[in-house]
Design a protein around this motif. Structure first.
Motif, PDB file in Angstrom:
ATOM      1  N   GLN A 224       1.829  -3.384  -8.009  1.00  0.00           N
ATOM      2  CA  GLN A 224       1.573  -4.818  -7.618  1.00  0.00           C
ATOM      3  C   GLN A 224       2.915  -5.560  -7.356  1.00  0.00           C
TER       4      GLN A 224
ATOM      5  N   GLU B 291      -1.992   4.585  -8.407  1.00  0.00           N
ATOM      6  CA  GLU B 291      -1.738   3.615  -7.406  1.00  0.00           C
ATOM      7  C   GLU B 291      -2.132   2.002  -7.877  1.00  0.00           C
ATOM      8  N   ASP B 292      -1.396   1.726  -9.115  1.00  0.00           N
ATOM      9  CA  ASP B 292      -1.520   0.306  -9.893  1.00  0.00           C
ATOM     10  C   ASP B 292      -0.388  -0.568  -9.526  1.00  0.00           C
TER      11      ASP B 292
ATOM     12  N   LYS C  58       2.169   1.883  -3.298  1.00  0.00           N
ATOM     13  CA  LYS C  58       1.410   2.335  -4.331  1.00  0.00           C
ATOM     14  C   LYS C  58       1.148   4.063  -4.169  1.00  0.00           C
TER      15      LYS C  58
ATOM     16  N   LYS D  45       0.818  -1.265   0.010  1.00  0.00           N
ATOM     17  CA  LYS D  45      -0.089   0.018  -0.071  1.00  0.00           C
ATOM     18  C   LYS D  45       0.898   1.290  -0.086  1.00  0.00           C
TER      19      LYS D  45
END
Length: 513
Positions: free
Chosen positions: A82, A79-80, A61, A58
């Motif tokens: 991964q 905020e992509d 992100k 998080k």
């Protein structure tokens, strides 16, 4: 924010990677970034091993959104991120958030000259002295003092202190002690003192039971009986005296989920939005155990009584569950202590704006609360005794000598502290620009309005406050991030559009051979 970014940039290994038959220098995989940042947060004294891998993702992100990192094609703003094999790199520009440099302001305490202090640049030899003619009355006064005679005096009784006077005394001394413990020049940096309710402080100190738990005057603000029963059940496990029904497999997990669901639905955290900055400022004192405990003791006295009572009961339950070896595990994958922190941190401390590091800050503070809840959630005895002594002193009968114009027991007069021109300009500028910057950020991040309306509002703001707008959007590229271009596909050309207009059918004669 800046500290974590600096640690991440310094500790993240950069090397050469290949992607789609092309090589990229000085970059890293997303999974490598998660490994590195998770390790850094776990070993950092401000966060600790309670930080999970999902929390680290998080935070990354947020890094991608705020251009702390970018992908190998230079894309950022979403905020992509991964936990996978995608490649990222650090941008050439500094991602650290700038803070205005605060001009130095003197902290010297005003010193009042003593009777024997000479003025700078003068000597006793050149002080002009007015000649005094000695008469009998003046001689008698001096002679009385010299031989120890006491001049005429009388008793001056104090007026009775009202409840309002007592509350204001408690508020004034409590806030003064909090400022001293936090080491701040002024509490204005973290707290609007006008919103501190003096009645709450007095109620939290005196309206308590033998265990120190607050007794509420308004019984409608008490926790529901079924929640209290559930909390007592887990806190006193396995001796649940109030439980009338037999337990079943997984019973304790259902009870725990009931408690979590109740505290999840409260609208404001127990430490309140208003006191968020106060409690966050205490995090810097955690290495000084006694200072941190004292700061939290005083800060918790400022809470509304119903919030303080709920906090006392909740944290006490969390601590007992964490150290209860007889209680079956409440989760298959998470340790009980970690589960307590994850489940209740958000309902204890969070900001109104949900800033990036809220979850980590709350977890750190809640862990410290659990370890020291008996000290922190009790009334600080030193503060209480000093205030009570001060009140007794104000109510004591005073001896007042004839001719005395003032009473020495009144507090000394307070004086304004002169500040420099730079300090004045700093306060004037930042005092007006900070709310405007917050408003601009709210417009920019608002996802509920259309793109057209957002552009219109930003244009109006830019016209009214160009300087504030320039700080947030220094280049057209930073503004364009808010409005990503969409690939507009042209509609396919239909075959019928290429044909000639419809021609009416003409019947022709057929010639038969």
């Amino acid at each position: 924010w800046n500290e974590i970014i600096e640690l991440f940039r310094a500790g993240m290994p950069l090397r050469k990677h290949r992607c789609r038959f092309k090589s990229y220098e000085r970059c890293f995989k997303a999974s490598e970034a998660v490994d590195c940042l998770h390790e850094l947060l776990g070993s950092n004294q401000n966060f600790g091993p309670e930080v999970t891998r999902s929390q680290t993702v998080k935070l990354l992100k947020k890094f991608l959104k705020n251009h702390v990192i970018e992908d190998i094609k230079g894309r950022w703003g979403k905020e992509d991120f991964q936990d996978d094999g995608h490649l990222y790199r650090f941008p050439p520009s500094s991602p650290l958030k700038p803070y205005p440099k605060r001009p130095s302001c003197g902290k010297e305490v005003i010193k009042f000259p003593g009777w024997d202090d000479a003025k700078a640049g003068t000597s006793h030899e050149h002080i002009p002295v007015e000649s005094v003619t000695m008469n009998s009355d003046m001689w008698y006064k001096r002679h009385s003092i010299a031989i120890g005679e006491v001049p005429a005096c009388k008793l001056a009784f104090r007026r009775e202190l009202t409840q309002s006077n007592m509350e204001e005394i408690w508020k004034s001394i409590t806030l003064s002690q909090l400022q001293k413990v936090l080491g701040l020049d002024s509490l204005d940096e973290v707290l609007d003192t006008k919103l501190v309710n003096s009645k709450h402080i007095v109620q939290n100190v005196y309206n308590v039971n033998k265990q120190g738990i607050v007794i509420l005057e308004d019984k409608s603000k008490e926790l529901p009986h079924w929640i209290l029963s559930a909390m007592k059940c887990l806190a006193n496990w396995p001796s649940c005296s109030e439980l009338k029904q037999p337990t079943y497999s997984g019973f304790e997990r259902d009870v725990f989920k009931t408690i979590v669901d109740y505290f999840d639905q409260i609208k404001e955290p127990l430490l309140t939005f208003h006191f968020f900055d106060v409690f966050v400022s205490v995090l810097g004192l955690l290495q000084k155990h006694s200072k941190a405990v004292e700061a939290l003791q005083i800060s918790c006295l400022l809470l509304p009584p119903e919030n303080r009572k709920r906090l006392q009961l909740l944290v006490r339950m969390m601590a007992r569950i964490s150290f209860n070896n007889d209680l079956p595990p409440l989760s298959e994958s998470v340790r009980t202590r970690t589960l307590m922190v994850q489940a209740f941190s958000h309902c204890i401390l969070c900001s109104k704006d949900e800033i990036d590091l809220d979850e980590l800050l709350a977890a750190k503070l809640v862990s410290f609360l659990m370890d020291n809840y008996q000290e922190i959630l009790s009334v600080p005895s030193g503060l209480k005794s000093s205030i009570e002594e001060h009140v007794v002193h104000l109510q004591r009968v005073q001896v007042k000598y004839a001719g005395a114009g003032t009473d020495a027991t009144f507090p000394p007069p307070s004086f304004c502290h002169q500040i420099s021109t730079d300090e004045f300009e700093y306060q004037r500028t930042n005092g007006s620009q900070e709310p405007l910057a917050a408003l601009l950020e709210e417009i920019a991040m608002n996802k509920e309005i259309s793109v057209k309306d957002k552009k219109k509002q930003l244009k109006q703001f830019q016209k009214s406050y160009p300087e504030v707008y320039r700080v947030r959007f220094p280049t057209p590229e930073t503004e364009a991030v808010l409005f990503p271009e969409k690939n507009k596909q042209k509609p396919p050309i239909l075959m019928w559009a290429l044909k000639k207009p419809f021609q009416p059918f003409h019947r022709t004669r057929s010639f038969r051979m």
